[in-house]
Design an enzyme around this catalytic site. Sequence first.
Site, mmCIF file in Angstrom:
data_model
loop_
_atom_site.group_PDB
_atom_site.id
_atom_site.type_symbol
_atom_site.label_atom_id
_atom_site.label_comp_id
_atom_site.label_asym_id
_atom_site.label_seq_id
_atom_site.Cartn_x
_atom_site.Cartn_y
_atom_site.Cartn_z
ATOM 1 C CG ASN A 98 -3.462 47.911 -33.149
ATOM 2 O OD1 ASN A 98 -2.715 48.794 -34.315
ATOM 3 N ND2 ASN A 98 -4.325 48.242 -34.258
ATOM 4 C CB VAL A 99 -1.783 47.491 -27.259
ATOM 5 C CG1 VAL A 99 -0.164 47.880 -27.347
ATOM 6 C CG2 VAL A 99 -2.174 49.811 -27.652
ATOM 7 C CG HIS A 115 4.144 47.576 -30.620
ATOM 8 N ND1 HIS A 115 3.381 48.571 -30.969
ATOM 9 C CD2 HIS A 115 5.469 47.271 -30.819
ATOM 10 C CE1 HIS A 115 4.481 48.702 -32.659
ATOM 11 N NE2 HIS A 115 5.919 48.016 -31.939
ATOM 12 C CB CYS A 142 3.620 42.867 -7.332
ATOM 13 S SG CYS A 142 3.586 41.150 -8.190
ATOM 14 C CB CYS A 145 6.846 40.341 -4.959
ATOM 15 S SG CYS A 145 7.121 41.798 -6.399
ATOM 16 C CB THR A 183 0.581 50.076 -39.602
ATOM 17 O OG1 THR A 183 1.830 51.140 -39.123
ATOM 18 C CG2 THR A 183 1.370 49.169 -41.301
HETATM 19 C C1 BV8 Z 1 13.403 48.936 -29.937
HETATM 20 C C2 BV8 Z 1 3.509 52.673 -26.749
HETATM 21 C C3 BV8 Z 1 15.526 48.811 -29.721
HETATM 22 C C4 BV8 Z 1 2.543 51.813 -26.784
HETATM 23 C C5 BV8 Z 1 4.273 52.426 -29.224
HETATM 24 C C6 BV8 Z 1 14.930 57.596 -33.208
HETATM 25 C C7 BV8 Z 1 14.446 58.759 -31.914
HETATM 26 C C8 BV8 Z 1 14.193 57.297 -30.890
HETATM 27 C C9 BV8 Z 1 13.483 55.813 -31.281
HETATM 28 C C10 BV8 Z 1 14.534 56.044 -32.175
HETATM 29 C C11 BV8 Z 1 14.699 56.741 -33.091
HETATM 30 N N1 BV8 Z 1 14.294 56.082 -34.867
HETATM 31 C C12 BV8 Z 1 14.413 55.105 -34.690
HETATM 32 C C13 BV8 Z 1 14.005 55.096 -33.100
HETATM 33 C C14 BV8 Z 1 13.296 53.201 -33.090
HETATM 34 C C15 BV8 Z 1 11.834 53.636 -32.637
HETATM 35 C C16 BV8 Z 1 10.971 53.954 -33.783
HETATM 36 O O1 BV8 Z 1 10.940 53.352 -34.958
HETATM 37 N N2 BV8 Z 1 10.628 55.091 -33.403
HETATM 38 C C17 BV8 Z 1 9.945 55.994 -34.869
HETATM 39 C C18 BV8 Z 1 8.367 56.688 -34.507
HETATM 40 C C19 BV8 Z 1 10.721 57.157 -35.374
HETATM 41 N N3 BV8 Z 1 11.083 51.959 -32.199
HETATM 42 C C20 BV8 Z 1 11.823 51.689 -30.904
HETATM 43 O O2 BV8 Z 1 11.510 52.326 -29.908
HETATM 44 C C21 BV8 Z 1 10.833 50.059 -30.332
HETATM 45 N N4 BV8 Z 1 12.166 49.665 -29.917
HETATM 46 O O3 BV8 Z 1 13.355 49.913 -31.594
HETATM 47 O O4 BV8 Z 1 14.159 48.580 -29.451
HETATM 48 C C22 BV8 Z 1 15.844 47.391 -28.506
HETATM 49 C C23 BV8 Z 1 16.738 46.702 -29.053
HETATM 50 C C24 BV8 Z 1 17.446 45.206 -27.887
HETATM 51 C C25 BV8 Z 1 17.130 46.288 -26.625
HETATM 52 C C26 BV8 Z 1 16.158 47.289 -26.080
HETATM 53 C C27 BV8 Z 1 16.547 48.211 -27.220
HETATM 54 C C28 BV8 Z 1 9.959 50.126 -29.871
HETATM 55 C C29 BV8 Z 1 8.446 50.163 -31.150
HETATM 56 C C30 BV8 Z 1 7.700 50.033 -29.923
HETATM 57 C C31 BV8 Z 1 6.835 51.749 -29.542
HETATM 58 N N5 BV8 Z 1 5.806 51.937 -28.979
HETATM 59 N N6 BV8 Z 1 3.726 53.218 -28.641
HETATM 60 C C32 BV8 Z 1 1.104 52.349 -26.500
HETATM 61 O O5 BV8 Z 1 1.134 52.933 -26.070
HETATM 62 O O6 BV8 Z 1 0.095 52.129 -27.110
HETATM 63 S S1 BV8 Z 1 4.376 52.564 -30.955
HETATM 64 C C33 BV8 Z 1 2.750 53.628 -31.848
HETATM 65 O O7 BV8 Z 1 2.857 53.333 -32.319
HETATM 66 C C34 BV8 Z 1 1.781 52.295 -30.789
HETATM 67 O O8 BV8 Z 1 2.148 50.759 -30.213
HETATM 68 C C35 BV8 Z 1 1.249 51.774 -32.346
HETATM 69 O O9 BV8 Z 1 1.090 50.512 -32.283
HETATM 70 C C36 BV8 Z 1 2.245 52.176 -33.065
HETATM 71 C C37 BV8 Z 1 2.153 52.509 -34.782
HETATM 72 O O10 BV8 Z 1 1.635 53.348 -35.385
HETATM 73 P P1 BV8 Z 1 0.242 52.682 -36.051
HETATM 74 O O11 BV8 Z 1 -0.049 51.675 -35.724
HETATM 75 O O12 BV8 Z 1 1.083 52.872 -37.684
HETATM 76 O O13 BV8 Z 1 -0.340 53.946 -35.970
HETATM 77 P P2 BV8 Z 1 -0.325 55.315 -36.392
HETATM 78 O O14 BV8 Z 1 -1.510 55.825 -35.511
HETATM 79 O O15 BV8 Z 1 1.104 56.031 -36.693
HETATM 80 O O16 BV8 Z 1 -0.984 55.111 -38.226
HETATM 81 C C38 BV8 Z 1 -2.363 54.855 -38.618
HETATM 82 C C39 BV8 Z 1 -2.806 54.648 -39.615
HETATM 83 O O17 BV8 Z 1 -3.482 54.048 -39.923
HETATM 84 C C40 BV8 Z 1 -3.021 55.972 -40.395
HETATM 85 O O18 BV8 Z 1 -1.687 55.487 -41.507
HETATM 86 C C41 BV8 Z 1 -3.545 56.680 -41.345
HETATM 87 O O19 BV8 Z 1 -3.846 56.756 -42.147
HETATM 88 C C42 BV8 Z 1 -4.274 54.735 -41.249
HETATM 89 N N7 BV8 Z 1 -6.589 54.921 -41.112
HETATM 90 C C43 BV8 Z 1 -6.737 55.603 -40.196
HETATM 91 N N8 BV8 Z 1 -7.910 55.001 -40.488
HETATM 92 C C44 BV8 Z 1 -8.107 53.783 -40.926
HETATM 93 C C45 BV8 Z 1 -6.656 53.846 -41.293
HETATM 94 N N9 BV8 Z 1 -6.221 53.014 -42.121
HETATM 95 C C46 BV8 Z 1 -7.362 51.934 -42.463
HETATM 96 N N10 BV8 Z 1 -8.335 51.958 -42.179
HETATM 97 C C47 BV8 Z 1 -9.318 53.008 -41.479
HETATM 98 N N11 BV8 Z 1 -10.355 53.331 -41.112
#
Ligand code: BV8
Length: 243
Positions: A98-99, A115, A142, A145, A183
């Site tokens: 989370n951010v 993240h 910035c 700069c 998550t």
């Molecule tokens: C990297 C921006 C390599 C921040 C976020 C295909 C194409 C392109 C890329 C990829 C691909 N396949 C794999 C990848 C890699 C990619 C990836 O995993 N993509 C997935 C989606 C396919 N990953 C990356 O790109 C990462 N970087 O791999 O770099 C590299 C290495 C070296 C050099 C260069 C590069 C970067 C990942 C970061 C992405 N940033 N968003 C923002 O604006 O916030 S991701 C985004 O998803 C958020 O950051 C978030 O934190 C993250 C995860 O999501 P969740 O937190 O799980 O949230 P979600 O909504 O999905 O789920 C919520 C859950 O809560 C649900 O299950 C629900 O049931 C539950 N819930 C609801 N209510 C409750 C509850 N649980 C408990 N209590 C409740 N009350």
Amino acid sequence: MKELFDKLTQVSRFTVLTGAGISAESGVPTFRGKEGLWKKHKPEDLATPQAFTRNPELVWEWYHYRREMAEKASPNPGHYALVELEALLANFTLITQNVDNLHVRAGSKNLLELHGNIFRARCSRDGMVFQLPSTSETLPHCPACGELLRPDIVWFGEALPEQEMKRAAAASIEADYFLVVGTSGLVYPAAGLPLLAHQNLAMIIEINPEKTPLSEFTVYCPGKASEILPLLVETVKFQLSVS
Ligand code: BV8
């Protein structure tokens, strides 16, 4: 829940991974649910370096909007339960995707933000990091700069911060207990951490109202973080009092 913790002692290593679900009850929207942010907005238009190069105004507008939402929200009993858990245990690491800064505001100390943080910006030229004031100009620059600042957030396709990722991997490998909270387990590399802990024989406990791909190897506890985490803390307290 009692049996899960019957081997727990004060020195057991406890690692937690949180996602957007833990903040859902604070009013911060998740990403992938029915009302999730990615249902209304395309990640490739808002959360990639290419999107920022194409249209920095649009990307900043999106992050200003989300920063305001996060600022208005307050930590909920789920966030506070993790603060209590940290105070009970000698070896505790909280890893968050989370951010929204809510773990910091609740008082968590040993926290790894994988993240980034929506209340920080960094210089597009040299990476210098700044706190963002709550009201910020649409396109902030910035102060050192004059170059355009970008949100200090890890976008899709970008590497995660190296030190945080190293420490998160170590805390996952060393964990005796690994808690996965709110998550979807779909975004890597964060989603790989519970598997790492599982391969190293940790007990993996998952709190989520919905099953996820991780549920195949977790002890799945259906329910909301703000309801289950306080119960889990009470169970841990009891176990520590008898261990
Ligand atoms: C990297 C921006 C390599 C921040 C976020 C295909 C194409 C392109 C890329 C990829 C691909 N396949 C794999 C990848 C890699 C990619 C990836 O995993 N993509 C997935 C989606 C396919 N990953 C990356 O790109 C990462 N970087 O791999 O770099 C590299 C290495 C070296 C050099 C260069 C590069 C970067 C990942 C970061 C992405 N940033 N968003 C923002 O604006 O916030 S991701 C985004 O998803 C958020 O950051 C978030 O934190 C993250 C995860 O999501 P969740 O937190 O799980 O949230 P979600 O909504 O999905 O789920 C919520 C859950 O809560 C649900 O299950 C629900 O049931 C539950 N819930 C609801 N209510 C409750 C509850 N649980 C408990 N209590 C409740 N009350």
